[in-house]
Motif scaffolding. Sequence first.
Motif, PDB file in Angstrom:
ATOM      1  N   ASP A  30      50.464 -27.196  16.831  1.00 23.04           N
ATOM      2  CA  ASP A  30      49.106 -26.882  16.364  1.00 23.04           C
ATOM      3  C   ASP A  30      48.062 -27.385  17.355  1.00 23.04           C
ATOM      4  N   VAL A  31      48.206 -28.631  17.759  1.00 23.40           N
ATOM      5  CA  VAL A  31      47.193 -29.272  18.603  1.00 23.40           C
ATOM      6  C   VAL A  31      47.190 -28.684  20.013  1.00 23.40           C
ATOM      7  N   PHE A  32      48.356 -28.556  20.613  1.00 24.47           N
ATOM      8  CA  PHE A  32      48.424 -28.018  21.982  1.00 24.47           C
ATOM      9  C   PHE A  32      47.985 -26.564  22.043  1.00 24.47           C
ATOM     10  N   SER A  33      48.348 -25.771  21.035  1.00 32.57           N
ATOM     11  CA  SER A  33      47.976 -24.356  21.063  1.00 32.57           C
ATOM     12  C   SER A  33      46.475 -24.178  20.881  1.00 32.57           C
ATOM     13  N   ALA A  34      45.839 -25.139  20.214  1.00 34.61           N
ATOM     14  CA  ALA A  34      44.389 -25.056  19.991  1.00 34.61           C
ATOM     15  C   ALA A  34      43.591 -25.653  21.140  1.00 34.61           C
ATOM     16  N   HIS A  35      44.088 -26.739  21.745  1.00 32.81           N
ATOM     17  CA  HIS A  35      43.298 -27.489  22.728  1.00 32.81           C
ATOM     18  C   HIS A  35      43.872 -27.493  24.140  1.00 32.81           C
ATOM     19  N   GLY A  36      45.093 -26.968  24.306  1.00 31.04           N
ATOM     20  CA  GLY A  36      45.736 -27.066  25.602  1.00 31.04           C
ATOM     21  C   GLY A  36      46.230 -28.480  25.847  1.00 31.04           C
ATOM     22  N   PHE A  37      46.992 -28.667  26.931  1.00 28.79           N
ATOM     23  CA  PHE A  37      47.539 -29.993  27.211  1.00 28.79           C
ATOM     24  C   PHE A  37      46.444 -31.001  27.498  1.00 28.79           C
ATOM     25  N   ARG A  38      45.477 -30.614  28.320  1.00 23.04           N
ATOM     26  CA  ARG A  38      44.443 -31.556  28.727  1.00 23.04           C
ATOM     27  C   ARG A  38      43.541 -31.959  27.570  1.00 23.04           C
ATOM     28  N   GLY A  39      43.263 -31.024  26.667  1.00 17.61           N
ATOM     29  CA  GLY A  39      42.364 -31.328  25.568  1.00 17.61           C
ATOM     30  C   GLY A  39      43.017 -32.023  24.392  1.00 17.61           C
ATOM     31  N   ALA A  40      44.349 -31.996  24.337  1.00 19.43           N
ATOM     32  CA  ALA A  40      45.075 -32.605  23.225  1.00 19.43           C
ATOM     33  C   ALA A  40      45.203 -34.109  23.422  1.00 19.43           C
ATOM     34  N   THR A  41      45.239 -34.844  22.323  1.00 19.72           N
ATOM     35  CA  THR A  41      45.431 -36.292  22.377  1.00 19.72           C
ATOM     36  C   THR A  41      46.525 -36.709  21.395  1.00 19.72           C
ATOM     37  N   LEU A  42      47.107 -37.865  21.650  1.00 13.28           N
ATOM     38  CA  LEU A  42      48.098 -38.405  20.722  1.00 13.28           C
ATOM     39  C   LEU A  42      47.483 -38.688  19.362  1.00 13.28           C
ATOM     40  N   ASP A  43      46.223 -39.104  19.352  1.00 19.02           N
ATOM     41  CA  ASP A  43      45.548 -39.364  18.084  1.00 19.02           C
ATOM     42  C   ASP A  43      45.455 -38.088  17.249  1.00 19.02           C
ATOM     43  N   GLN A  44      45.158 -36.962  17.890  1.00 18.62           N
ATOM     44  CA  GLN A  44      45.091 -35.686  17.169  1.00 18.62           C
ATOM     45  C   GLN A  44      46.455 -35.302  16.611  1.00 18.62           C
ATOM     46  N   ILE A  45      47.495 -35.498  17.422  1.00 21.18           N
ATOM     47  CA  ILE A  45      48.847 -35.163  16.973  1.00 21.18           C
ATOM     48  C   ILE A  45      49.258 -36.059  15.807  1.00 21.18           C
ATOM     49  N   ALA A  46      48.962 -37.349  15.923  1.00 23.02           N
ATOM     50  CA  ALA A  46      49.303 -38.290  14.853  1.00 23.02           C
ATOM     51  C   ALA A  46      48.579 -37.931  13.558  1.00 23.02           C
ATOM     52  N   GLU A  47      47.303 -37.601  13.677  1.00 17.74           N
ATOM     53  CA  GLU A  47      46.536 -37.224  12.485  1.00 17.74           C
ATOM     54  C   GLU A  47      47.095 -35.963  11.852  1.00 17.74           C
ATOM     55  N   ARG A  48      47.411 -34.990  12.690  1.00 24.33           N
ATOM     56  CA  ARG A  48      47.948 -33.728  12.171  1.00 24.33           C
ATOM     57  C   ARG A  48      49.301 -33.931  11.503  1.00 24.33           C
ATOM     58  N   ALA A  49      50.111 -34.827  12.075  1.00 23.17           N
ATOM     59  CA  ALA A  49      51.445 -35.097  11.523  1.00 23.17           C
ATOM     60  C   ALA A  49      51.401 -36.023  10.320  1.00 23.17           C
ATOM     61  N   GLY A  50      50.264 -36.684  10.102  1.00 28.17           N
ATOM     62  CA  GLY A  50      50.169 -37.655   9.022  1.00 28.17           C
ATOM     63  C   GLY A  50      50.982 -38.901   9.297  1.00 28.17           C
ATOM     64  N   MET A  51      51.023 -39.279  10.577  1.00 24.96           N
ATOM     65  CA  MET A  51      51.791 -40.449  11.003  1.00 24.96           C
ATOM     66  C   MET A  51      50.915 -41.332  11.874  1.00 24.96           C
ATOM     67  N   SER A  52      51.320 -42.571  12.057  1.00 22.53           N
ATOM     68  CA  SER A  52      50.569 -43.465  12.923  1.00 22.53           C
ATOM     69  C   SER A  52      50.909 -43.183  14.383  1.00 22.53           C
ATOM     70  N   LYS A  53      50.001 -43.556  15.272  1.00 22.24           N
ATOM     71  CA  LYS A  53      50.256 -43.366  16.699  1.00 22.24           C
ATOM     72  C   LYS A  53      51.475 -44.162  17.167  1.00 22.24           C
ATOM     73  N   PRO A  54      51.640 -45.420  16.750  1.00 19.62           N
ATOM     74  CA  PRO A  54      52.859 -46.154  17.137  1.00 19.62           C
ATOM     75  C   PRO A  54      54.137 -45.462  16.669  1.00 19.62           C
ATOM     76  N   ASN A  55      54.062 -44.826  15.491  1.00 14.10           N
ATOM     77  CA  ASN A  55      55.236 -44.115  14.987  1.00 14.10           C
ATOM     78  C   ASN A  55      55.549 -42.908  15.862  1.00 14.10           C
ATOM     79  N   ILE A  56      54.512 -42.225  16.321  1.00 11.83           N
ATOM     80  CA  ILE A  56      54.710 -41.105  17.256  1.00 11.83           C
ATOM     81  C   ILE A  56      55.416 -41.602  18.517  1.00 11.83           C
ATOM     82  N   LEU A  57      54.963 -42.757  19.028  1.00 14.46           N
ATOM     83  CA  LEU A  57      55.502 -43.294  20.274  1.00 14.46           C
ATOM     84  C   LEU A  57      56.919 -43.850  20.102  1.00 14.46           C
ATOM     85  N   TYR A  58      57.353 -44.039  18.870  1.00 16.95           N
ATOM     86  CA  TYR A  58      58.740 -44.412  18.624  1.00 16.95           C
ATOM     87  C   TYR A  58      59.672 -43.253  18.970  1.00 16.95           C
TER      88      TYR A  58
END
Length: 211
Positions: A30-58
């Motif tokens: 969802d995030v990459f298709s909307a914002h591209g690689f450069r515009g996407a952030t881990l925070d956006q992905i974490a929010e969209r997934a409903g997970m914490s950023k540290p959990n994403i990095l696990y």
Amino acid sequence: MAADGTALPAKGRSRIQERNRTRILDAALDVFSAHGFRGATLDQIAERAGMSKPNILYYFDGKEAIHVALLGALMETWIAPLRALGQTAEPKAALMDYIHAKLEMSRTMPRESRLFANEILQGAPRMGPHLESELKPLFDEKCALIRGWVSTRRIAPIDAEHFLMTIWAVTQHYADFEAQIDTLVPRDAHWARARRHVDAVFAPMLEPGAD
């Protein structure tokens, strides 16, 4: 950390880990298709997934690892219709089946289409190896097949390479420019109209003697 950016090899993951990984990848799509690689952030992905950023990095070693995993997982699906071209049906029907498959992918997989489009627009920095090792040999093989059909006069004399790229340009437009199309064309029966139009554009071009 595995080569595809995962924290554990596939056979070592539990069901929960597999479910969470799939959840992250779907959110990232969802995030990459909307914002591209450069515009996407881990925070956006974490929010969209409903997970914490540290959990994403696990599960993934950063944003690029997620992006590479997405591209790698989707590549085979994306080129599957091209791989199937010519395996059944006579030449004109085979090419029209391919065109219909690409149009259907734009209808059902618009996020994936925009993910690839964004990557290509940036010069394919992460997808380049896949293009060279997977798409290029397959593209050359199918162009040779089309040229064979032309030489035996089973289809009209077309430029194989540019014919395939025109198919991509026309069919993928419906996904990559979805927001514009939704503004310009009423949604009711939109895809049926698109298919009729695509048939009217491509089918006559393939008829022997069309030149």
